[in-house]
Design an enzyme around this catalytic site. Structure first.
Site, PDB file in Angstrom:
ATOM      1  N   THR A 230      24.208  32.758  51.411  1.00  0.00           N
ATOM      2  CA  THR A 230      24.537  31.925  50.243  1.00  0.00           C
ATOM      3  C   THR A 230      24.723  32.750  48.977  1.00  0.00           C
ATOM      4  OG1 THR A 230      22.193  31.547  50.252  1.00  0.00           O
ATOM      5  CG2 THR A 230      23.553  29.689  50.913  1.00  0.00           C
TER       6      THR A 230
ATOM      7  N   SER B  89      11.093  30.131  50.736  1.00  0.00           N
ATOM      8  CA  SER B  89      12.264  30.402  49.889  1.00  0.00           C
ATOM      9  C   SER B  89      12.036  29.939  48.451  1.00  0.00           C
ATOM     10  CB  SER B  89      13.482  29.655  50.458  1.00  0.00           C
ATOM     11  OG  SER B  89      14.531  29.656  49.516  1.00  0.00           O
ATOM     12  N   ALA B  90      12.615  30.695  47.514  1.00  0.00           N
ATOM     13  CA  ALA B  90      12.531  30.312  46.098  1.00  0.00           C
ATOM     14  C   ALA B  90      13.445  29.134  45.781  1.00  0.00           C
ATOM     15  CB  ALA B  90      12.956  31.505  45.234  1.00  0.00           C
TER      16      ALA B  90
ATOM     17  N   ASP C  98      12.610  34.047  54.788  1.00  0.00           N
ATOM     18  CA  ASP C  98      13.340  33.716  53.580  1.00  0.00           C
ATOM     19  C   ASP C  98      14.636  33.041  54.059  1.00  0.00           C
ATOM     20  OD1 ASP C  98      14.282  33.872  50.845  1.00  0.00           O
ATOM     21  OD2 ASP C  98      15.547  35.535  51.512  1.00  0.00           O
ATOM     22  N   LEU C  99      15.240  32.232  53.202  1.00  0.00           N
ATOM     23  CA  LEU C  99      16.448  31.508  53.651  1.00  0.00           C
ATOM     24  C   LEU C  99      17.736  32.237  53.229  1.00  0.00           C
ATOM     25  CD1 LEU C  99      17.719  28.899  54.877  1.00  0.00           C
ATOM     26  CD2 LEU C  99      17.494  27.867  52.613  1.00  0.00           C
ATOM     27  N   ASP C 100      17.935  32.336  51.893  1.00  0.00           N
ATOM     28  CA  ASP C 100      19.180  32.914  51.372  1.00  0.00           C
ATOM     29  C   ASP C 100      19.260  34.406  51.711  1.00  0.00           C
ATOM     30  OD1 ASP C 100      20.085  30.536  50.015  1.00  0.00           O
ATOM     31  OD2 ASP C 100      18.576  30.904  48.480  1.00  0.00           O
TER      32      ASP C 100
ATOM     33  N   GLU D  21      12.711  39.265  55.013  1.00  0.00           N
ATOM     34  CA  GLU D  21      13.155  39.145  53.613  1.00  0.00           C
ATOM     35  C   GLU D  21      14.295  40.111  53.296  1.00  0.00           C
ATOM     36  OE1 GLU D  21      11.934  36.744  50.310  1.00  0.00           O
ATOM     37  OE2 GLU D  21      13.418  38.327  50.521  1.00  0.00           O
ATOM     38  N   ASP D  22      15.243  39.641  52.476  1.00  0.00           N
ATOM     39  CA  ASP D  22      16.344  40.532  52.078  1.00  0.00           C
ATOM     40  C   ASP D  22      16.235  40.998  50.627  1.00  0.00           C
ATOM     41  OD1 ASP D  22      16.984  37.958  51.010  1.00  0.00           O
ATOM     42  OD2 ASP D  22      19.036  38.659  50.693  1.00  0.00           O
TER      43      ASP D  22
ATOM     44  N   LYS E  83      19.025  38.459  43.499  1.00  0.00           N
ATOM     45  CA  LYS E  83      18.565  38.092  44.842  1.00  0.00           C
ATOM     46  C   LYS E  83      17.064  37.830  44.855  1.00  0.00           C
ATOM     47  CE  LYS E  83      21.986  40.067  47.915  1.00  0.00           C
ATOM     48  NZ  LYS E  83      22.303  41.155  48.837  1.00  0.00           N
TER      49      LYS E  83
ATOM     50  N   LYS F 205       8.625  34.640  43.502  1.00  0.00           N
ATOM     51  CA  LYS F 205       8.465  35.987  44.067  1.00  0.00           C
ATOM     52  C   LYS F 205       8.703  36.977  42.919  1.00  0.00           C
ATOM     53  CE  LYS F 205      10.525  34.294  48.379  1.00  0.00           C
ATOM     54  NZ  LYS F 205      11.666  34.329  49.307  1.00  0.00           N
TER      55      LYS F 205
HETATM   56  C1  BG6 Z   1      16.778  32.518  46.156  1.00  0.00           C
HETATM   57  C2  BG6 Z   1      18.081  33.236  45.890  1.00  0.00           C
HETATM   58  O1  BG6 Z   1      16.606  32.314  47.522  1.00  0.00           O
HETATM   59  O2  BG6 Z   1      16.773  31.251  45.480  1.00  0.00           O
HETATM   60  C3  BG6 Z   1      18.292  33.382  44.385  1.00  0.00           C
HETATM   61  O3  BG6 Z   1      18.039  34.527  46.506  1.00  0.00           O
HETATM   62  C4  BG6 Z   1      18.237  32.001  43.730  1.00  0.00           C
HETATM   63  O4  BG6 Z   1      19.541  34.003  44.146  1.00  0.00           O
HETATM   64  C5  BG6 Z   1      16.919  31.327  44.069  1.00  0.00           C
HETATM   65  O5  BG6 Z   1      18.357  32.127  42.309  1.00  0.00           O
HETATM   66  C6  BG6 Z   1      16.799  29.919  43.473  1.00  0.00           C
HETATM   67  O6  BG6 Z   1      17.732  29.095  44.073  1.00  0.00           O
HETATM   68  P1  BG6 Z   1      18.141  27.641  43.602  1.00  0.00           P
HETATM   69  O7  BG6 Z   1      18.951  27.116  44.750  1.00  0.00           O
HETATM   70  O8  BG6 Z   1      16.878  26.851  43.396  1.00  0.00           O
HETATM   71  O9  BG6 Z   1      18.916  27.768  42.332  1.00  0.00           O
HETATM   72 MG    MG Z   2      16.891  36.054  50.086  1.00  0.00          MG
END
Ligand code: BG6
Ligand code: MG
Length: 222
Positions: free
Chosen positions: A17, A114-115, A9-11, A169-170, A45, A145
């Protein structure tokens, strides 16, 4: 090794972030007169942008039609992009680069799952776009997710069977997504919150190849 790939996962795993998401949502909630706390932010998250907005509107007990929701999400994203466009390589979380380089050198494949639809920009800003064999993100996957889609897509892109992948993953929703994909999962954060993960560490600075091998053998490695 049975494990032949790691999906990150990224964030919150490779970069921190969450603070920028919080600041950007905070600006929107201030404008909308919603009381929004850092604790509320925990619920966002791993959750997609629109699903995050739904949670926020629910907290504020605010009704909005589809056009308004789209406008709110766009407003928030513009502030968020302002923040992440100033990110630097210093914001990569400790230990991430050395662990990823070590497993790559050992022949494992590495991918992002990542989402976030801002994934390409973040990778570029912190200078790690070339570090991964594949990037599966919110731009190519529609189901968020805990649906396993993003991790299954990442595994497919690196030509690896799900049971040979470990996800880092966090977020609770992300751990459920990894398990729904039939993958092993190491949580990043608190064991109390990430109960469903197969193992929990506080950050990638606690990982190395030897520990990954111990994890595979089902040994406690910390
Ligand atoms: C996830 C974050 O990685 O991405 C969420 O943990 C965030 O907080 C989601 O809402 C979507 O991100 P973005 O950058 O497409 O708005
Ligand atoms: Mg995350």
């Amino acid at each position: 090794m049975r494990i032949t790939a790691c999906i990150f996962d990224l964030d919150g795993v490779i970069v921190d972030t969450a603070k920028y998401h919080y600041l950007a949502w905070k600006k929107l909630t201030n404008q909308l007169g919603i009381h929004f706390t850092e604790e509320d932010n925990e619920r966002l998250k791993g959750v997609s942008r629109m699903a995050s907005l739904e949670i926020i509107l629910e907290i504020g007990n605010i009704k909005a039609d589809e056009n308004q929701k789209h406008e709110y999400a766009t407003r928030k994203n513009q502030w968020y992009v302002d923040y992440i466009s100033k990110m630097t390589p210093d914001e990569i979380l400790p230990g991430s680069l050395s662990f990823i380089r070590e497993i790559r050198n050992a022949g494992l494949r590495v991918a992002i799952g990542s989402a976030s639809r801002n994934t390409p920009m973040i990778l570029e800003r912190v200078g790690i776009s070339d570090l991964f064999d594949a990037v599966a993100d919110g731009n190519i996957v529609k189901k968020a997710k805990p649906d396993p889609d993003v991790f299954l897509k990442a595994a497919e892109m690196i030509d690896t069977k799900p049971e040979r992948c470990v996800v880092f993953e966090d977020a609770v929703a992300g751990i459920q997504a990894a398990l729904n994909a039939g993958m092993m999962c190491i949580g990043i954060g608190s064991a109390e919150i990430l109960k469903q993960a197969h193992f929990v560490i506080s950050g990638l600075n606690e990982m190395n190849l030897r520990k990954l091998e111990a994890f595979e053998r089902n040994e406690k490695f910390l």
